[in-house]
Scaffold this motif. Structure first.
Motif, short mmCIF file in Angstrom:
data_model
loop_
_atom_site.label_atom_id
_atom_site.label_comp_id
_atom_site.label_asym_id
_atom_site.label_seq_id
_atom_site.Cartn_x
_atom_site.Cartn_y
_atom_site.Cartn_z
N CYS A 7 25.91 -4.57 -2.39
CA CYS A 7 24.79 -3.64 -2.20
C CYS A 7 23.46 -4.37 -2.41
CB CYS A 7 24.92 -2.48 -3.17
SG CYS A 7 23.66 -1.21 -2.96
N ARG A 8 23.38 -5.20 -3.42
CA ARG A 8 22.15 -5.95 -3.70
C ARG A 8 21.85 -6.93 -2.59
NH1 ARG A 8 19.86 -6.80 -8.32
NH2 ARG A 8 18.13 -6.73 -6.90
N ARG A 29 22.67 -6.62 0.53
CA ARG A 29 22.17 -5.81 1.66
C ARG A 29 20.71 -5.42 1.43
NH1 ARG A 29 26.11 -2.46 1.83
NH2 ARG A 29 25.20 -0.88 0.51
N GLU A 30 20.36 -5.12 0.19
CA GLU A 30 18.98 -4.77 -0.15
C GLU A 30 18.03 -5.93 0.16
OE1 GLU A 30 16.85 -4.18 -4.40
OE2 GLU A 30 18.67 -3.00 -4.11
N VAL A 31 18.42 -7.13 -0.21
CA VAL A 31 17.59 -8.31 0.07
C VAL A 31 17.53 -8.57 1.57
CG1 VAL A 31 17.39 -10.81 -0.24
CG2 VAL A 31 17.97 -9.35 -2.19
N LEU A 32 18.67 -8.46 2.25
CA LEU A 32 18.68 -8.68 3.69
C LEU A 32 17.82 -7.66 4.44
CD1 LEU A 32 22.40 -9.67 4.30
CD2 LEU A 32 20.38 -11.15 4.41
N ASP A 33 17.76 -6.43 3.93
CA ASP A 33 16.89 -5.42 4.54
C ASP A 33 15.43 -5.86 4.51
OD1 ASP A 33 18.97 -3.72 5.17
OD2 ASP A 33 18.65 -2.40 3.44
N ILE A 34 15.04 -6.52 3.45
CA ILE A 34 13.64 -6.95 3.31
C ILE A 34 13.38 -8.20 4.13
CG2 ILE A 34 11.93 -7.84 1.67
CD1 ILE A 34 13.40 -5.99 -0.42
N VAL A 35 14.18 -9.23 3.94
CA VAL A 35 13.91 -10.49 4.64
C VAL A 35 14.31 -10.43 6.12
CG1 VAL A 35 14.04 -11.86 2.54
CG2 VAL A 35 16.07 -11.61 3.98
N GLY A 36 15.16 -9.47 6.48
CA GLY A 36 15.56 -9.33 7.87
C GLY A 36 14.63 -8.43 8.67
#
Length: 129
Positions: A16-17, A19-26
Motif C-alpha cells: 500500500c505504501r 502504491r502511495e509513493v508511485l501515485d505521487i512520483v508517477g
C-alpha cells in the motif's frame, strides 16, 4: 493475484505504501517538474512557463507534494521581492535517473502513438460485451 508469491520481506503495509509513493512520483506533472529541475534550480514562474498546460494551482500542489516527499527543496531568499527557487535533492536526482528511460521512450514513440490513435479513432467501433 493468482500464482503470485508473497515477498517475505514485504510487510502487510508495504504494498500500500509503495502504491502511495508511485501515485505521487508517477503523476504526469511530477515527472515533468523533476525533468525541468534536472537542468538546475528554477523559480515558480520559470516552471510555469516551461511546463505546457500546467495550471498555477496544479504546479503549487505538485511542488508541495514533491517537497514533502523529499524530492525537491524550496529555498526562499529574503530580498525584495522574495526570491523562491526549487531544486532537486539527491533523492530527486535519483528519481530523475530512474525515470529518464521512460521520458526518452515517450519522446521516441510520440509519432507512433499519434498514428495508432488516428487509426483507432477512424475505424468502426464494435460494441463491447
Amino acid at each position: 493475484m493468482a500464482g503470485a508469491t508473497a515477498d517475505p520481506a514485504q510487510g502487510p503495509d508495504e504494498g500500500c505504501r509503495t502504491r502511495e509513493v508511485l501515485d505521487i512520483v508517477g503523476d504526469k506533472w511530477s515527472l515533468l517538474v523533476v525533468r525541468h529541475l534536472s537542468e538546475g534550480p528554477r523559480r515558480f514562474s520559470e516552471l510555469k512557463r516551461e511546463i505546457d498546460g500546467i495550471s498555477q494551482r496544479m504546479l503549487t500542489v505538485t511542488l508541495r507534494a514533491l517537497e514533502r516527499d523529499g524530492i525537491l527543496t524550496r529555498t526562499v531568499r529574503n530580498i525584495m521581492p522574495a526570491h523562491v527557487s526549487y531544486e532537486l535533492t539527491p533523492m530527486g536526482a535519483s528519481l530523475r535517473a530512474a525515470t529518464l528511460p521512460l521520458l526518452e521512450w515517450s519522446i521516441t514513440h510520440l509519432a507512433h502513438i499519434d498514428a495508432a490513435r488516428g487509426e483507432y479513432d477512424t475505424r468502426p467501433q464494435t460494441p463491447t460485451p
